[in-house]
Design a protein around this motif. Structure first.
Motif, PDB file in Angstrom:
ATOM      1  N   ALA A  34       0.938  -1.244  -0.061  1.00  0.00           N
ATOM      2  CA  ALA A  34       0.026  -0.052   0.071  1.00  0.00           C
ATOM      3  C   ALA A  34       0.874   1.214  -0.083  1.00  0.00           C
ATOM      4  N   GLU A  35       1.834   1.223   0.869  1.00  0.00           N
ATOM      5  CA  GLU A  35       2.623   2.374   0.993  1.00  0.00           C
ATOM      6  C   GLU A  35       3.811   2.717  -0.175  1.00  0.00           C
ATOM      7  N   ILE A  36       4.612   1.459  -0.385  1.00  0.00           N
ATOM      8  CA  ILE A  36       5.500   1.758  -1.501  1.00  0.00           C
ATOM      9  C   ILE A  36       4.893   1.736  -2.862  1.00  0.00           C
ATOM     10  N   GLY A  37       4.054   0.614  -3.025  1.00  0.00           N
ATOM     11  CA  GLY A  37       3.405   0.467  -4.593  1.00  0.00           C
ATOM     12  C   GLY A  37       2.194   1.445  -4.743  1.00  0.00           C
ATOM     13  N   GLY A  38       1.721   2.005  -3.641  1.00  0.00           N
ATOM     14  CA  GLY A  38       0.366   2.809  -3.845  1.00  0.00           C
ATOM     15  C   GLY A  38      -0.796   2.226  -4.167  1.00  0.00           C
ATOM     16  N   GLY A  39      -0.983   0.805  -3.768  1.00  0.00           N
ATOM     17  CA  GLY A  39      -2.222  -0.074  -4.126  1.00  0.00           C
ATOM     18  C   GLY A  39      -3.167  -0.077  -2.837  1.00  0.00           C
ATOM     19  N   ASP A  40      -4.107  -1.084  -2.978  1.00  0.00           N
ATOM     20  CA  ASP A  40      -4.883  -1.175  -1.979  1.00  0.00           C
ATOM     21  C   ASP A  40      -5.214  -2.748  -1.767  1.00  0.00           C
TER      22      ASP A  40
END
Length: 270
Positions: free
Chosen positions: A166-172
């Motif tokens: 979530a934090e590095i890849g920006g996903g959910d």
């Protein structure tokens, strides 16, 4: 899917994606009817592993896969070079390089967990799929993963895995639980929504050993980025690996991991 894709782009990841597609083909494809379609688009196709299975299941389909990663696509084009009905295209899922109403079916499989704008991707799919067509979203809900009784070392690694994604890849990594909210917010008509048992110790159609091997490979595939960015330690990694080793000889330990499949279409014209 950015360079921060938690699983990386190695040859080992290519092989893992191909094996994953085979392992999860039943929860992904069972119950889907492609008989009335001619053109299908998979957004986030990676190396084309799902397209390869789709070709086997529906040989009449013209299949297009789109992915942002040139490295994934290079591997896919090499692997699928002899498959003339499969075309791979590099592009951004939130700005698809296709005309309105181009496809009978639009599909994502394990993609939306990796993108920062799932709503934008679904909006684009609604644009490029015909009003008579459908969009099939098969996506994870990582809250569903677990063991009974609990396995603390594996749970600690999984929590770190999801934070990193979530934090590095920006996903959910929990996107499956939000699919209906997003699609209905975009004005789509939801046709069906159902949980899909990705992995389950109660599934007699797949061996317990194979399913545990899949889970272990999935968790270990994030190790390079997790360790590099400080989300995990080598001690955590060793503890997780030891727990999986022990589970192989503990048939009384249950495990489960599920996803959500949502099928929708453009709202009816008035």
């Amino acid at each position: 899917m950015s360079d921060h894709y938690i699983h990386g782009f190695s040859d080992a990841e290519r092989l893992r994606l191909i094996a994953q597609a085979q392992m999860l083909s039943t929860p992904v494809f069972d119950g889907l009817d492609f008989s009335g379609a001619q053109h299908l688009l998979e957004v986030g196709c990676a190396v084309g592993a799902e397209l390869h299975l789709l070709e086997q299941r529906a040989s009449h389909l013209a299949l297009t896969g789109l992915d942002l990663s040139g490295r994934h696509l290079q591997a896919g084009r090499s692997w699928l070079a002899e498959h003339e009905r499969i075309s791979l295209v590099q592009g951004d899922a939130s700005s698809l390089p296709f005309a309105d109403d181009s496809y009978d079916i639009g599909m994502t499989i394990w993609l939306l967990e990796h993108v920062h704008d799932a709503e934008g991707v679904i909006r684009e799919l609604l644009r490029v799929v015909k009003p008579t067509g459908s969009i099939i979203l098969t996506e994870v809900d990582n809250h569903s993963f677990g063991f009974d009784p609990a396995q603390p070392a594996i749970s600690a690694w999984w929590d770190a895995f999801n934070r990193c994604q979530a934090e590095i890849g920006g996903g959910d990594p929990y996107i499956g639980s939000r699919l209906r909210q997003i699609t209905e917010g975009l004005g789509a008509e939801v046709l069906t929504e159902a949980p899909r048992a990705v992995i389950s110790s109660s599934d007699s159609t797949r061996s317990r050993a194979d399913q545990l091997h899949y889970l272990r490979e999935l968790l270990e595939s994030g190790s390079e980025r997790m360790l590099t960015h400080g989300y995990a330690t080598t001690e955590m990694q060793r503890a997780m690996a030891t727990a999986f080793d022990q589970l192989r000889s503990q048939p009384d330990k249950a495990f489960h991991y599920s996803a959500v499949r949502l099928i929708c279409r453009k709202p009816p014209m008035h």
